[in-house]
Design an enzyme around this catalytic site. Structure first.
Site, PDB file in Angstrom:
ATOM      1  N   GLU A 240       0.851  -1.194   0.000  1.00  0.00           N
ATOM      2  CA  GLU A 240       0.000   0.000   0.000  1.00  0.00           C
ATOM      3  C   GLU A 240       0.887   1.245   0.000  1.00  0.00           C
ATOM      4  O   GLU A 240       0.410   2.357   0.179  1.00  0.00           O
ATOM      5  CB  GLU A 240      -0.959   0.001   1.186  1.00  0.00           C
TER       6      GLU A 240
ATOM      7  N   THR B 148     -11.803  -2.026  14.054  1.00  0.00           N
ATOM      8  CA  THR B 148     -10.808  -2.834  13.329  1.00  0.00           C
ATOM      9  C   THR B 148     -10.661  -4.228  13.952  1.00  0.00           C
ATOM     10  O   THR B 148     -10.073  -5.104  13.332  1.00  0.00           O
ATOM     11  CB  THR B 148      -9.414  -2.159  13.324  1.00  0.00           C
TER      12      THR B 148
ATOM     13  N   SER C 183      -7.285  -4.911   5.443  1.00  0.00           N
ATOM     14  CA  SER C 183      -8.467  -4.111   5.747  1.00  0.00           C
ATOM     15  C   SER C 183      -9.280  -3.885   4.486  1.00  0.00           C
ATOM     16  O   SER C 183      -8.758  -3.817   3.388  1.00  0.00           O
ATOM     17  CB  SER C 183      -8.054  -2.767   6.347  1.00  0.00           C
TER      18      SER C 183
ATOM     19  N   HIS D 185      -1.459 -12.277  10.617  1.00  0.00           N
ATOM     20  CA  HIS D 185      -1.153 -10.859  10.393  1.00  0.00           C
ATOM     21  C   HIS D 185      -1.001 -10.154  11.740  1.00  0.00           C
ATOM     22  O   HIS D 185      -1.748 -10.423  12.683  1.00  0.00           O
ATOM     23  CB  HIS D 185      -2.257 -10.206   9.566  1.00  0.00           C
TER      24      HIS D 185
ATOM     25  N   ARG E 266     -11.715   0.729  17.406  1.00  0.00           N
ATOM     26  CA  ARG E 266     -12.076  -0.622  17.877  1.00  0.00           C
ATOM     27  C   ARG E 266     -12.802  -1.449  16.827  1.00  0.00           C
ATOM     28  O   ARG E 266     -12.832  -2.670  16.917  1.00  0.00           O
ATOM     29  CB  ARG E 266     -12.944  -0.521  19.131  1.00  0.00           C
TER      30      ARG E 266
ATOM     31  N   ASN F 220       4.237  -3.316  12.582  1.00  0.00           N
ATOM     32  CA  ASN F 220       3.324  -3.870  11.588  1.00  0.00           C
ATOM     33  C   ASN F 220       3.859  -3.526  10.202  1.00  0.00           C
ATOM     34  O   ASN F 220       3.835  -2.365   9.811  1.00  0.00           O
ATOM     35  CB  ASN F 220       1.923  -3.276  11.789  1.00  0.00           C
TER      36      ASN F 220
ATOM     37  N   CYS G 289      -3.293  -4.703   3.871  1.00  0.00           N
ATOM     38  CA  CYS G 289      -2.202  -5.539   4.379  1.00  0.00           C
ATOM     39  C   CYS G 289      -2.162  -6.941   3.797  1.00  0.00           C
ATOM     40  O   CYS G 289      -1.308  -7.735   4.182  1.00  0.00           O
ATOM     41  CB  CYS G 289      -2.275  -5.626   5.903  1.00  0.00           C
TER      42      CYS G 289
ATOM     43  N   THR H  53       3.082   1.628  15.618  1.00  0.00           N
ATOM     44  CA  THR H  53       3.299   0.309  15.028  1.00  0.00           C
ATOM     45  C   THR H  53       3.597   0.304  13.526  1.00  0.00           C
ATOM     46  O   THR H  53       4.147  -0.682  13.031  1.00  0.00           O
ATOM     47  CB  THR H  53       2.049  -0.575  15.237  1.00  0.00           C
TER      48      THR H  53
ATOM     49  N   LYS I  10      -1.154  -8.198  20.291  1.00  0.00           N
ATOM     50  CA  LYS I  10      -2.346  -8.796  20.930  1.00  0.00           C
ATOM     51  C   LYS I  10      -3.259  -9.508  19.951  1.00  0.00           C
ATOM     52  O   LYS I  10      -3.758 -10.604  20.236  1.00  0.00           O
ATOM     53  CB  LYS I  10      -3.160  -7.678  21.610  1.00  0.00           C
TER      54      LYS I  10
END
Lengths: 350, 135
Positions: A83, A205, A300, A238, A203, A270, A115, A156, A243
């Protein structure tokens, strides 16, 4: 629904790349929350001022070619998923193909699916080789991700990725058992044209985006193949942070030691289209012959590709033909927020 | 510099493709079609390994136009394993780490950008051997 070509295919070679610079999460925290907010990861990899997705892809591709022991002229496709392509119009893939010596009898294209652009290219390479149209195809996932200054993503959004040469099963260090894709229209993260930074749904996501797609693709792939988490020596998911992949692995029934080797997010951040693919290279660096590995990407928008592979005895002779992923991860030059701002051109001088 | 000139040079710049003299075996970089050793024609393309050693170096603080984004940076004369001496930027290295005789390897990086809306020019630079840097 299982994606599996008629002709058996596998991974002939793989190569990683991570830039040298590291921005500690504590630096972002120092600037934006006076050191009170904490950081989701230790540090992230930052591309140097002379690096971009094209130059980084070239190095990963050269590593993949070295492992495969192939003349680049046998490649019939060079596909780069990212991207952060350096040009809005002009392929990254032609630059890479030229630099590695794969031109001119080659297909070249850039892929985009947030991603998971890299695993998308990987699946297409499975199809190209699996149909007999080509013997070897190169699929790359690489990014120099950008987070808006002060945004949660800035901790990240890292840089790095990996290249994979898909070839016939008989010349592979790992045979691809099958793949599954799970896609819906879920606007959890996006960037409009001409915009420098993406928007994300905070959130949102998580559950409707990452977990729904990752869990579904991984589970349905395992159901289709008749495999279970305990059949896998390692798995990589991924990694937008530490977490999410840890929780997804746990929910599917994987043990922490199965995901440890491929979990690079705490050290490099990331790496977007590179994330799960880079983690897979770290696993292949350590894997023994005849081991199963599960790779699950997430992009995404949203979707997830799950791929199941099984290593062959060729992995042992090929892995040290190029630098191991941990060599790149451990090579590090720490920079502060000011140098990060300069290298990533966040300061507009006008 | 014009787009056609960049395009003509990209093969040697991206991956150090020079020439080899079929008469005396000398390796040529940059390609020049006539062997400087024996004056015979030399057209055969030859891809250099990209390995060499720092022969000499200097650090640039006042960069020429187009290279300002990289200052301070180190330029070096690199003695390639195959013989030729080339000048190039060093990358991924701090100035104080550089020394004469240091083994280096070729990488392909951004050389410059022709403004915000112009061509991005890629080419060879050299860095310390990756394995030694990580050690």
């Amino acid at each position: 629904m299982l994606l599996k070509p008629i002709r058996d295919v596998g991974i002939a070679g793989y190569g990683a790349y991570v830039p040298r610079y590291r921005l500690p999460g504590s630096e972002v925290d120092r600037i934006w929350t006076d050191g009170q907010g904490g950081s989701p990861i230790e540090e992230k990899a930052v591309a140097g001022p002379d690096e971009d997705t094209a130059s980084m892809s070239v190095e990963a591709a050269r590593n993949a070619l070295a492992r495969a022991g192939l003349n680049p002229q046998v490649l019939r496709a060079v596909w780069v998923g990212s991207e952060s392509h350096p040009y809005a119009v002009k392929p990254t893939s032609t630059i890479v193909a030229e630099a590695i010596g794969a031109v001119p009898a080659v297909q070249a294209a850039d892929w985009e699916f947030a991603c998971k652009a890299g695993t998308e290219a990987f699946q297409a390479a499975m199809g190209l080789v699996g149909s007999g149209m080509a013997d070897y195809a190169l699929a790359i996932g690489m990014d120099t991700a950008q987070g808006r200054p002060g945004d949660a993503l800035e901790y990240t959004a890292g840089a790095g990725g990996a290249a994979f040469i898909v070839g016939p099963a008989e010349d592979s260090l790992a045979i691809i058992e099958g793949s599954f894709s799970y896609v819906t229209d879920t606007p959890d993260f996006f960037r409009r044209p001409m915009q420098h930074y993406p928007q994300h749904g905070s959130r949102f996501t998580g559950d409707p985006a990452y977990f729904r797609h990752v869990l579904a693709s991984a589970q349905q792939l395992m159901d289709s193949l008749g495999t279970k988490p305990e059949d896998y020596a390692a798995a990589v998911f991924h990694q937008p942070n530490s977490k999410f992949p840890e929780r997804a692995a746990r929910m599917l029934g994987f043990r922490p030691e199965q995901t440890r080797t491929g979990l690079l997010c705490p050290m490099v951040g990331n790496t977007y289209a590179g994330s799960s693919m880079l983690g897979l290279t770290a696993i292949l660096d350590e894997a023994q012959p005849d081991e199963r590995v599960l790779i699950v990407s997430f992009g995404s928008g949203a979707g997830s590709d799950a791929i199941s592979i099984r290593t062959t005895e060729k992995i042992e002779e090929r892995r040290d033909r190029a630098p191991r992923t941990q060599v790149y991860v451990q090579r590090r030059k720490e920079i502060d927020y000011g140098l990060y701002v300069r290298y990533r051109r966040k300061l507009h001088m006008h | 510099m014009s787009i056609p000139r960049h395009w003509r040079l990209q093969n040697q710049r991206y991956s150090m493709v020079g020439e080899v003299c079929n008469a005396c075996g000398a390796k040529l970089f940059p390609p020049r079609d006539v062997c400087p050793e024996c004056s015979k024609p030399a057209y055969e393309p030859y891809r250099f390994s990209g390995n060499g050693k720092v022969y000499s170096y200097s650090t640039v603080y006042q960069a020429p136009s187009g290279y300002e984004a990289f200052v301070p940076y180190t330029v070096a004369l690199v003695k390639l394993d195959e013989g030729p001496l080339v000048s190039a930027q060093l990358t991924d290295v701090d100035g104080e780490e550089v020394e004469i005789g240091m083994p280096v390897e070729m990488v392909t990086r951004k050389l410059r950008e022709e403004g915000e809306d112009g061509l991005i020019v890629y080419g060879y630079k050299f860095r310390r051997l990756l394995r030694e840097e990580a050690a």
